[in-house]
Motif scaffolding. Sequence first.
Motif, short mmCIF file in Angstrom:
data_model
loop_
_atom_site.label_atom_id
_atom_site.label_comp_id
_atom_site.label_asym_id
_atom_site.label_seq_id
_atom_site.Cartn_x
_atom_site.Cartn_y
_atom_site.Cartn_z
N SER A 196 11.93 60.09 -13.54
CA SER A 196 10.98 58.99 -13.41
C SER A 196 9.55 59.49 -13.61
O SER A 196 9.32 60.64 -13.97
N ASP A 197 8.59 58.59 -13.34
CA ASP A 197 7.18 58.97 -13.32
C ASP A 197 6.62 58.96 -11.90
O ASP A 197 5.41 58.90 -11.70
N ALA A 204 9.92 67.73 -15.46
CA ALA A 204 9.54 67.01 -16.67
C ALA A 204 10.65 67.10 -17.72
O ALA A 204 10.67 67.98 -18.56
N GLY A 234 10.69 61.73 -18.18
CA GLY A 234 9.42 61.84 -17.45
C GLY A 234 8.23 62.04 -18.37
O GLY A 234 7.15 61.48 -18.14
N GLN A 263 7.30 58.77 -19.84
CA GLN A 263 6.80 57.81 -18.86
C GLN A 263 5.45 58.21 -18.26
O GLN A 263 4.82 57.39 -17.59
N GLY A 264 5.03 59.46 -18.47
CA GLY A 264 3.71 59.87 -17.98
C GLY A 264 3.73 60.60 -16.67
O GLY A 264 2.76 60.52 -15.90
N ILE A 265 4.79 61.36 -16.37
CA ILE A 265 4.87 62.06 -15.09
C ILE A 265 3.74 63.07 -14.92
O ILE A 265 3.21 63.25 -13.82
N GLU A 310 0.64 62.94 -16.37
CA GLU A 310 -0.60 62.19 -16.16
C GLU A 310 -0.65 61.58 -14.76
O GLU A 310 -1.70 61.62 -14.09
N ASN A 311 0.46 61.03 -14.28
CA ASN A 311 0.48 60.44 -12.94
C ASN A 311 0.20 61.48 -11.87
O ASN A 311 -0.49 61.20 -10.88
N THR A 312 0.73 62.68 -12.06
CA THR A 312 0.47 63.75 -11.09
C THR A 312 -0.99 64.17 -11.15
O THR A 312 -1.64 64.34 -10.10
#
Length: 262
Positions: A75-76, A130, A134, A137-139, A141-143
């Motif tokens: 997921s992200d 990752a 992920g 989905q931008g994992i 960038e979200n972190t």
Amino acid sequence: MFDILYQNDHVLIIQTHAGQFDKWGDDLYGSFNMGRHVGDDGEQVLMKRMALMDELNHMTGGQIHEICWLNQIHSDIVVHPAFAMSPQDADALISDEMGVGLSIMTADCVPIALFNHANHHDAQIACIHAGWQGLTQGIIENTHEKFYDKHNMKAVIGACIGHINYEIDKTLAHDIITQVVDKKLVALRYDELYQQIITDKGDKCLMDIVKLAQLQLVHLNITLINDNPPCSYDDPKYYSYRQQIHAKKSATGRMATVIVKL
């Protein structure tokens, strides 16, 4: 038991390996599997996790009081550590607490440890699982967005599947590149990203998932400490889900990547 990927006075990053492991034979789990969800003996896995923490505490003079684990779902989702009976559903952990190990598990996906050089009291660390899902989905960038201070951030990548062993369908490659470009996760156009990470191979293609992660990190002005991690498929001391599928094995162990603020 593990390799030290990076260490200074304030942060430690390690990645476990399979220990004694007949990767090309009938062995499924080796002697140091970290995954409780892959069919191995759950009590034995818990004992190995305890042995890992004991060894890390031996290295650090007893500075680590907990290692936090996740239920990874491709997921992200990014979460802060929560020491509950059941691990949280997410694919990245972030914290500013000292002595708390953040851990993710892999067997081909890209493990990424992040940290910044803020004032030590405010410094944050993160650990990211990752896979291609992920990464689309931008994992990363979200972190990154959850860091208070985004200056002087650094990344370490652990062992994961290398370009020459990661064959996928061209349709999937097209979908991945389209999503990454549309979400502006890299500073490249479709054709530019395709050239950077894809090698055509008949009706299939090879994808450089490490390069995809690196391009996203660079796009966020995160400095890469290492740029050529070992290939989990080829190296006999690492678990590889894809390699064990090709070998018609029924299960695959997991490595753990752990980062801790000291």
